[in-house]
Design an enzyme around this catalytic site. Structure first.
Site, PDB file in Angstrom:
ATOM      1  N   ALA A 127       1.162  -1.584   0.068  1.00  0.00           N
ATOM      2  CA  ALA A 127      -0.133   0.380   0.109  1.00  0.00           C
ATOM      3  C   ALA A 127       0.924   1.379   0.054  1.00  0.00           C
ATOM      4  O   ALA A 127       1.551   1.686   0.817  1.00  0.00           O
ATOM      5  CB  ALA A 127      -0.977   0.129   0.783  1.00  0.00           C
ATOM      6  N   TRP A 159      -5.644   2.289  -5.097  1.00  0.00           N
ATOM      7  CA  TRP A 159      -4.924   1.502  -6.067  1.00  0.00           C
ATOM      8  C   TRP A 159      -3.833   0.113  -5.234  1.00  0.00           C
ATOM      9  O   TRP A 159      -2.959  -0.320  -6.107  1.00  0.00           O
ATOM     10  CB  TRP A 159      -4.525   1.900  -7.060  1.00  0.00           C
ATOM     11  CG  TRP A 159      -4.723   3.170  -8.167  1.00  0.00           C
ATOM     12  CD1 TRP A 159      -4.826   4.273  -7.488  1.00  0.00           C
ATOM     13  CD2 TRP A 159      -6.028   3.047  -8.846  1.00  0.00           C
ATOM     14  NE1 TRP A 159      -5.209   4.994  -9.075  1.00  0.00           N
ATOM     15  CE2 TRP A 159      -6.424   4.093  -9.186  1.00  0.00           C
ATOM     16  CE3 TRP A 159      -6.838   1.393  -9.223  1.00  0.00           C
ATOM     17  CZ2 TRP A 159      -7.548   3.621 -10.051  1.00  0.00           C
ATOM     18  CZ3 TRP A 159      -7.643   1.939 -10.012  1.00  0.00           C
ATOM     19  CH2 TRP A 159      -7.753   3.376 -10.882  1.00  0.00           C
ATOM     20  N   GLY A 246      11.151  -4.248  -8.724  1.00  0.00           N
ATOM     21  CA  GLY A 246       9.838  -4.146  -9.804  1.00  0.00           C
ATOM     22  C   GLY A 246       9.275  -3.510 -11.477  1.00  0.00           C
ATOM     23  O   GLY A 246       8.247  -3.972 -12.760  1.00  0.00           O
ATOM     24  N   ARG A 247      10.025  -2.620 -11.208  1.00  0.00           N
ATOM     25  CA  ARG A 247       9.945  -1.586 -13.327  1.00  0.00           C
ATOM     26  C   ARG A 247      10.717  -2.802 -14.138  1.00  0.00           C
ATOM     27  O   ARG A 247      10.029  -2.441 -15.700  1.00  0.00           O
ATOM     28  CB  ARG A 247      10.676  -0.357 -12.952  1.00  0.00           C
ATOM     29  CG  ARG A 247       9.863   1.061 -12.082  1.00  0.00           C
ATOM     30  CD  ARG A 247      10.529   2.218 -11.581  1.00  0.00           C
ATOM     31  NE  ARG A 247      10.064   3.139 -11.275  1.00  0.00           N
ATOM     32  CZ  ARG A 247       9.737   3.330 -10.466  1.00  0.00           C
ATOM     33  NH1 ARG A 247      11.141   4.419  -9.818  1.00  0.00           N
ATOM     34  NH2 ARG A 247       9.231   4.397  -9.725  1.00  0.00           N
ATOM     35  N   GLY A 343      -9.565  -4.105 -37.857  1.00  0.00           N
ATOM     36  CA  GLY A 343     -10.860  -3.012 -38.147  1.00  0.00           C
ATOM     37  C   GLY A 343     -11.814  -3.489 -37.008  1.00  0.00           C
ATOM     38  O   GLY A 343     -11.581  -3.292 -36.065  1.00  0.00           O
ATOM     39  N   GLU A 367       3.690   1.796 -11.187  1.00  0.00           N
ATOM     40  CA  GLU A 367       5.102   1.403 -10.764  1.00  0.00           C
ATOM     41  C   GLU A 367       5.907   2.508 -11.157  1.00  0.00           C
ATOM     42  O   GLU A 367       6.752   2.347 -11.568  1.00  0.00           O
ATOM     43  CB  GLU A 367       5.840   0.382 -11.224  1.00  0.00           C
ATOM     44  CG  GLU A 367       5.238  -1.108 -11.025  1.00  0.00           C
ATOM     45  CD  GLU A 367       5.677  -1.431  -9.475  1.00  0.00           C
ATOM     46  OE1 GLU A 367       7.057  -1.331 -10.272  1.00  0.00           O
ATOM     47  OE2 GLU A 367       4.799  -2.359  -9.170  1.00  0.00           O
TER      48      GLU A 367
END
Length: 382
Positions: A127, A159, A246-247, A343, A367
Site C-alpha cells: 500500500a 490502488w 519491480g519496474r 478493423g 510502478e
C-alpha cells in the site's frame, strides 16, 4: 509465432520460463475471456499457481519459497501477461511487497508473515499510492504516530492489490516531519484484521478486470511497535530500491502484452481476405507488422539488458526506468496497430485484441507513471 523465445533469457531462468508458459497455456489463456467478462477474482487459478510453485516464490528457500531472482520473475511475467494481464497481475501481486519485509525485516517478522505467504497459506500486498497522490513518494499523507508500544495509522491508500483479499499488507506511511521530506517515511506490516482498518474494492476498471485493487481507510488503526520494518525514516529509500526491481518486471508485463497483440494481428491478417486478396499481401499491412516486430524486439533486448544491470546494481534506477517506459509503451503501440489491422472487429470485447488494447493502457501508469520514468532517466545521466 514464437516471439518470447528463450535465446535472450539467461540459462538459469529458462526452466521456470517453460513452466510458466505451460501453466499459462493450461490455466490462464483458456479462462481469460470469462474472467474479463465477469471481473471476478481468479481464486482457483491463483491456487493452481501456488501449487505449481509459480506464485510468491521469490521468497527465500529458508522461508518456504524458491528464491527466484529478478530474471526468473521477468521470465514468468512475460509468459503470464502474454496469456492474460488481469489474471497475471493477480498471481504476481500475491507476494507484492514481501521483498521489502524479507530484506529489511527481522527474523520474527519473516517467520510470522513471510513464511505463510511462501507456503501459500496467505497472500499479501503493498500500500503506497493515495487518492490524491500517486508517483510522488515523498508527498504521501497517510500518517503513522507512535503511541506507547503501538503505531497508530490514519489516512487512505488507493490502488492497493489485495486490499480486501489479503491477510496483511506492507504499508508506506509518514512517520516524521523533518525538513528532509525523503526521511519522513517508514514501512509497516499491517494485518487486514487490525482495528481501524477498512477496505473496499475500487469501482470497475476498463482493463485488468480479473485483478482487484482496493481503497483503504485507516482510522486510528493500531499495530504493535514491532511491526515497523527496519528503521524509522527509511521507507522512501526502501521503496526506491524495490521499485527498480519491480519496474524491470513491469517491463515484462509490457512485453507479454505486446507479444499478444502481434500474435493476434498476425493471425487475423493471414486469415482474412479483402479486395480479392489476403490482407497480409498488402504492403502497408506488411509494414505495420514489421514495425510492430521492430519495436517489440528492440524493447525486449533493452528489457533483458536492464534486468542484468539492475540485478548487479549497475546504475539500477536508470536501467529500470528505461525498461519500464519502453516496454510498456511498445505494448500500447502494438495494441493500437493491432486494433487498426482488425478493423471493425477490434471493438468486440470477445476478441483478444480488444482486451489487450484495454489492458496495455494500465502498465504505463503503475510502478511510477512513464513521465516520472523520463525524469529519472534524465536525472540519472547527469
Amino acid at each position: 509465432m514464437e516471439l518470447l523465445d528463450e535465446s535472450i533469457v539467461p540459462e538459469h531462468a529458462r526452466e521456470v520460463k517453460q513452466d510458466a508458459r505451460e501453466f499459462a497455456d493450461e490455466h490462464i489463456a483458456p479462462n481469460a475471456e470469462e474472467y474479463f467478462r465477469t471481473g471476478e477474482y481468479p481464486w482457483e487459478i491463483l491456487e493452481a499457481g501456488q501449487e505449481a510453485g509459480l506464485v510468491a516464490q521469490d521468497i527465500n528457500e529458508d522461508l518456504g519459497g524458491r528464491d527466484l531472482d529478478l530474471e526468473q520473475m521477468l521470465a514468468i511475467g512475460e509468459e503470464f501477461y502474454r496469456a492474460d494481464a488481469g489474471i497475471a497481475l493477480t498471481l504476481q501481486l500475491a507476494s507484492f511487497g514481501a521483498e521489502i519485509v524479507e530484506k529489511y525485516g527481522n527474523e520474527d517478522q519473516h517467520e510470522e508473515y513471510l513464511r505463510p505467504v511462501a507456503e501459500c497459506e496467505q497472500i499479501t500486498g503493498l500500500a503506497v499510492s493515495e487518492p490524491q497522490t500517486g508517483s510522488d513518494l515523498a508527498g504521501m499523507q497517510t500518517t503513522a504516530e507512535k503511541d506507547g508500544d503501538e503505531w497508530v495509522l490514519n489516512g487512505e491508500k488507493y490502488w492497493v492489490g489485495n486490499a480486501v483479499e489479503g491477510d496483511w499488507l506492507t504499508v508506506y506511511a509518514k512517520s516524521g516531519d523533518s525538513d528532509d521530506r525523503y526521511s519522513n517515511y517508514s514501512m509497516f506490516i499491517v494485518p487486514t484484521d487490525a482495528p481501524g482498518y477498512e477496505a473496499e474494492h475500487i469501482p470497475e476498471k476498463m482493463g485488468f478486470r480479473a485483478s482487484k485493487q482496493g481503497h483503504i481507510f485507516f482510522e486510528d488503526c493500531r499495530i504493535p511497535e514491532e511491526n515497523l520494518i527496519g528503521n524509522e525514516g527509511t521507507g522512501f529509500y526502501m521503496l526506491a530500491e524495490f521499485f527498480n526491481h519491480g519496474r524491470v518486471v513491469v517491463g515484462g508485463h509490457g512485453l507479454g502484452l505486446a507479444a499478444a497483440a502481434i500474435e493476434e494481428a498476425w493471425e487475423f491478417v493471414h486469415d482474412r481476405d479483402a479486395f480479392n486478396r489476403e490482407i497480409s499481401e498488402f504492403q502497408a499491412v506488411q509494414h505495420d507488422l514489421s514495425d510492430m516486430l521492430i519495436e517489440f524486439e528492440s524493447a525486449r533486448a533493452l528489457n533483458w539488458r536492464a534486468a542484468e544491470k539492475v540485478a548487479n546494481q549497475d546504475n539500477a534506477g536508470y536501467w529500470a526506468a528505461l525498461a519500464k517506459a519502453n516496454s510498456t509503451e511498445t505494448a500500447v503501440d502494438c495494441a493500437e496497430t493491432g486494433m487498426q489491422l482488425h478493423g471493425g472487429r477490434s471493438v468486440l470485447t470477445e476478441n483478444r485484441i480488444a482486451r489487450v488494447y484495454r489492458d496495455c493502457r494500465i502498465p504505463v501508469i503503475y510502478e511510477g507513471a512513464n513521465a516520472v520514468q523520463r525524469n529519472l532517466i534524465y536525472s540519472q545521466r547527469q
